[in-house]
Design an enzyme around this catalytic site. Structure first.
Site, PDB file in Angstrom:
ATOM      1  N   LYS A  25      -6.166  -4.099   9.601  1.00 39.04           N
ATOM      2  CA  LYS A  25      -4.822  -3.496   9.693  1.00 39.04           C
ATOM      3  C   LYS A  25      -4.949  -1.986   9.949  1.00 39.04           C
ATOM      4  O   LYS A  25      -4.437  -1.477  10.949  1.00 39.04           O
ATOM      5  CB  LYS A  25      -4.048  -3.708   8.388  1.00 39.04           C
ATOM      6  CG  LYS A  25      -2.769  -2.885   8.306  1.00 39.04           C
ATOM      7  CD  LYS A  25      -2.033  -3.088   7.001  1.00 39.04           C
ATOM      8  CE  LYS A  25      -2.440  -2.200   5.875  1.00 39.04           C
ATOM      9  NZ  LYS A  25      -1.764  -0.900   5.758  1.00 39.04           N
ATOM     10  N   ASP A 307      -7.771   0.154  -2.147  1.00 38.55           N
ATOM     11  CA  ASP A 307      -6.955  -0.973  -1.676  1.00 38.55           C
ATOM     12  C   ASP A 307      -7.393  -2.301  -2.294  1.00 38.55           C
ATOM     13  O   ASP A 307      -6.655  -3.288  -2.216  1.00 38.55           O
ATOM     14  CB  ASP A 307      -7.017  -1.085  -0.142  1.00 38.55           C
ATOM     15  CG  ASP A 307      -6.408   0.126   0.533  1.00 38.55           C
ATOM     16  OD1 ASP A 307      -5.743   0.921  -0.145  1.00 38.55           O
ATOM     17  OD2 ASP A 307      -6.622   0.288   1.749  1.00 38.55           O
TER      18      ASP A 307
HETATM   19  C1  EPZ Z   1      -5.046   5.273   4.174  1.00 34.42           C
HETATM   20  O1  EPZ Z   1      -3.916   5.944   3.645  1.00 34.42           O
HETATM   21  C2  EPZ Z   1      -4.658   3.814   4.243  1.00 34.42           C
HETATM   22  N1  EPZ Z   1      -3.488   3.670   5.102  1.00 34.42           N
HETATM   23  C3  EPZ Z   1      -4.372   3.307   2.846  1.00 34.42           C
HETATM   24  O2  EPZ Z   1      -4.127   1.912   2.988  1.00 34.42           O
HETATM   25  C4  EPZ Z   1      -5.578   3.534   1.937  1.00 34.42           C
HETATM   26  O3  EPZ Z   1      -5.222   3.209   0.615  1.00 34.42           O
HETATM   27  C5  EPZ Z   1      -5.989   5.000   1.985  1.00 34.42           C
HETATM   28  O4  EPZ Z   1      -6.198   5.424   3.353  1.00 34.42           O
HETATM   29  C6  EPZ Z   1      -7.273   5.286   1.212  1.00 34.42           C
HETATM   30  O5  EPZ Z   1      -8.311   4.502   1.695  1.00 34.42           O
HETATM   31  C7  EPZ Z   1      -3.641   3.599   6.411  1.00 34.42           C
HETATM   32  O6  EPZ Z   1      -4.735   3.635   6.943  1.00 34.42           O
HETATM   33  C8  EPZ Z   1      -2.421   3.423   7.217  1.00 34.42           C
HETATM   34  P1  EPZ Z   1      -5.676   9.214   2.476  1.00 34.42           P
HETATM   35  P2  EPZ Z   1      -3.808   7.524   3.713  1.00 34.42           P
HETATM   36  O7  EPZ Z   1      -5.137  10.265   3.365  1.00 34.42           O
HETATM   37  O8  EPZ Z   1      -4.353   7.965   5.024  1.00 34.42           O
HETATM   38  C9  EPZ Z   1      -4.560  12.798  -0.536  1.00 34.42           C
HETATM   39  C10 EPZ Z   1      -3.253  -0.174   2.252  1.00 34.42           C
HETATM   40  O9  EPZ Z   1      -2.966  -0.828   1.228  1.00 34.42           O
HETATM   41  N2  EPZ Z   1      -4.073  13.501   0.670  1.00 34.42           N
HETATM   42  O10 EPZ Z   1      -7.099   8.842   2.591  1.00 34.42           O
HETATM   43  O11 EPZ Z   1      -2.436   7.876   3.350  1.00 34.42           O
HETATM   44  C11 EPZ Z   1      -3.686  11.604  -0.873  1.00 34.42           C
HETATM   45  O12 EPZ Z   1      -2.586  11.969  -1.658  1.00 34.42           O
HETATM   46  C12 EPZ Z   1      -3.172   1.298   2.194  1.00 34.42           C
HETATM   47  O13 EPZ Z   1      -3.597  -0.685   3.324  1.00 34.42           O
HETATM   48  C13 EPZ Z   1      -3.650  14.804   0.568  1.00 34.42           C
HETATM   49  O14 EPZ Z   1      -3.620  15.396  -0.525  1.00 34.42           O
HETATM   50  O15 EPZ Z   1      -4.790   7.925   2.558  1.00 34.42           O
HETATM   51  C14 EPZ Z   1      -4.651  10.722  -1.604  1.00 34.42           C
HETATM   52  O16 EPZ Z   1      -4.747  11.128  -2.946  1.00 34.42           O
HETATM   53  C15 EPZ Z   1      -2.169   1.907   1.359  1.00 34.42           C
HETATM   54  N3  EPZ Z   1      -3.235  15.444   1.702  1.00 34.42           N
HETATM   55  C16 EPZ Z   1      -5.978  11.001  -0.924  1.00 34.42           C
HETATM   56  O17 EPZ Z   1      -5.814  12.237  -0.243  1.00 34.42           O
HETATM   57  C17 EPZ Z   1      -3.258  14.847   2.921  1.00 34.42           C
HETATM   58  O18 EPZ Z   1      -2.879  15.491   3.907  1.00 34.42           O
HETATM   59  C18 EPZ Z   1      -6.427   9.954   0.072  1.00 34.42           C
HETATM   60  O19 EPZ Z   1      -5.375   9.668   0.979  1.00 34.42           O
HETATM   61  C19 EPZ Z   1      -3.691  13.517   3.014  1.00 34.42           C
HETATM   62  C20 EPZ Z   1      -4.106  12.863   1.879  1.00 34.42           C
END
Ligand code: EPZ
Length: 422
Positions: A25, A307
């Site tokens: 996905k 996840d």
């Molecule tokens: C991706 O989300 C996935 N979504 C998520 O999939 C997954 O849980 C996550 O990565 C972690 O592996 C997609 O790929 C569409 P991150 P994303 O940016 O990109 C912080 C599922 O169930 N952060 O790696 O949103 C954030 O708050 C899901 O399929 C910032 O602070 O995750 C978090 O604590 C839900 N500033 C951490 O980093 C930013 O600009 C990791 O988030 C970006 C993120």
């Protein structure tokens, strides 16, 4: 009272047999968006037939991309984009819509998206994406829930991400692929879909090196050519099916997966007393029950994936002993355990930690999915429980798992989708 869809599971049936894992996905969302960067049509294979992919394809269509679908493949012709403003109401349906901004910025020099939607699992800022775009020379206006970015030409630079972010790493990589000069991303995420997106960009003629390590080098290119690319299997679907096999004391062979992506989960299942055998692209999971409690801490790849925390903590509710689960990535990712209390689970949640006291068994009950992986966790709970479990909001599950109930039924689960009064 209105009728709504629910999944009804009659638990207690071991899963047995063979199942094919679908395409990823999160990798599909990144790779589809990346296709907009191309100057020629591209064909993507192995896309999962899930709601998030349908919504993203519709968003791309409305931007002017021509899309032809054939089963799990799609040919995308992005040559004549007519808009740089993805439809806000569709963007709010999925988190992955943020990739359209990086892709549009790289391709046409401007883009505007509302803050993306997606699962409500805690704060999900996109400040690192914006920081990266600004470093590349874009002007970014971030007001009233809209992010608008424009540039007269992106220029390669060094981007140091303040936290390890999958979305931020990929989004900066997309924009940088069409920038002038070299970009280095430091503290990059190493998840399999970061590597898959880099491989796809390289198949179009981009020059991305180091994906899968914490420093990625992107040499910008002015032109990307068409290609055919097959997205990798879904790491999280693989894990969910592995956990379901263990939870039902079943014997399931998963085909078309990448065992190396599953090491963190496989190690924990082995520690619990589950048998996991791997060969090439096949994983067989067998269990006779008697699972031992284990401790989990979610981490960026190659650590234990957030996840899979929810499905795994569902399994731990019936392991013998006390398990602790620490969620380090998102701050509200235990809602499934609150629901499982209705099924007799014993879990104490405090901030980002859950302490789970294993019970010999769960009892079926009506429960509600609050997000995608919470839904998967409740399906696993329902498969383990005695009696019937009714899961409300199955549409969350449809966002990320292709026809999950049909595929679980084929493995022997008693699960059906019904219309019921709310
Ligand atoms: C991706 O989300 C996935 N979504 C998520 O999939 C997954 O849980 C996550 O990565 C972690 O592996 C997609 O790929 C569409 P991150 P994303 O940016 O990109 C912080 C599922 O169930 N952060 O790696 O949103 C954030 O708050 C899901 O399929 C910032 O602070 O995750 C978090 O604590 C839900 N500033 C951490 O980093 C930013 O600009 C990791 O988030 C970006 C993120």
């Amino acid at each position: 009272m209105p009728f709504v869809e629910k999944l009804v599971i009659h638990g207690g049936h071991p899963l047995r047999g063979d199942v094919q894992v679908r395409g990823g996905k999160n990798t599909s969302l990144a790779v589809l968006s990346a296709a907009l960067l191309c100057d020629e049509p591209v064909t993507l294979e192995n896309l999962p037939d899930i709601e998030d992919v349908h919504v993203l394809l519709e968003l791309m269509r409305r931007l002017g991309a021509r899309i032809q679908r054939s089963g799990r493949n799609a040919t995308i012709d992005p040559r004549q984009l007519t808009s740089h403003r993805p439809a806000p109401e569709l963007c709010r349906k999925l988190r992955g819509s943020y990739y359209l901004l990086g892709a549009l910025l790289g391709r046409v020099g401007e883009g505007a998206i509302p803050y993306p939607g997606g699962c409500e699992i805690g704060a999900r800022p996109i400040d690192q994406h914006i920081k990266g775009f600004r470093a590349l020379g874009a002007e970014v206006d971030d007001r009233y829930g809209m992010v608008e970015a424009r540039t007269t030409g992106l220029v390669g630079t060094e981007v140091f991400l303040d936290c390890v972010t999958v979305g931020g790493t990929i989004n900066v990589m997309l924009a940088a692929a069409r920038a002038q000069g070299n970009t280095m991303i430091f503290n990059a995420a190493k998840e399999p879909h970061v590597v898959d997106t880099a491989n796809f960009l390289n198949s179009m003629g981009a020059r991305v090196r180091g994906a899968g390590t914490d420093v990625i080098l992107i040499r910008g290119t002015q032109r990307l050519h068409g290609c055919t690319y097959t997205v990798i299997p879904d790491q999280i679907e693989t894990g969910t099916l592995m956990i379901a096999a263990a939870a039902t004391q079943g014997d399931v062979t998963l085909h078309g997966c990448i065992p190396a992506h599953m090491e963190a989960l496989s190690a924990k299942l082995l520690e619990m007393g589950v048998r996991v055998d791997e060969q090439d692209d096949v994983i067989r999971v067998r269990s006779l029950g008697g699972h031992r409690a284990v401790n989990i801490k979610t981490q960026a790849y190659p650590g234990f994936p957030t996840d899979l925390q929810q499905p795994m903590s569902a399994l731990l509710t019936t392991a013998s002993g006390t398990s602790t689960v620490v969620e380090t990535i998102f701050d509200k990712r235990f809602k499934h355990l609150d629901e499982m209390l209705r099924m007799g689970a014993r879990a104490h949640i405090s901030d980002r930690m859950a302490v789970i006291e294993g019970m010999p068994g769960l009892l079926g009950a009506p429960v509600y999915a609050s997000d995608l992986r919470a839904g998967a966790a409740l399906v696993i709970a329902g498969l383990m429980a005695s009696g019937d479990t009714e899961i409300g909001n199955p549409q969350y599950i449809d966002r990320g798992y292709e026809k999950l109930e049909e595929r679980l039924s084929a493995l022997g689960a008693q699960i059906r989708r019904v219309m019921m009064q709310e």
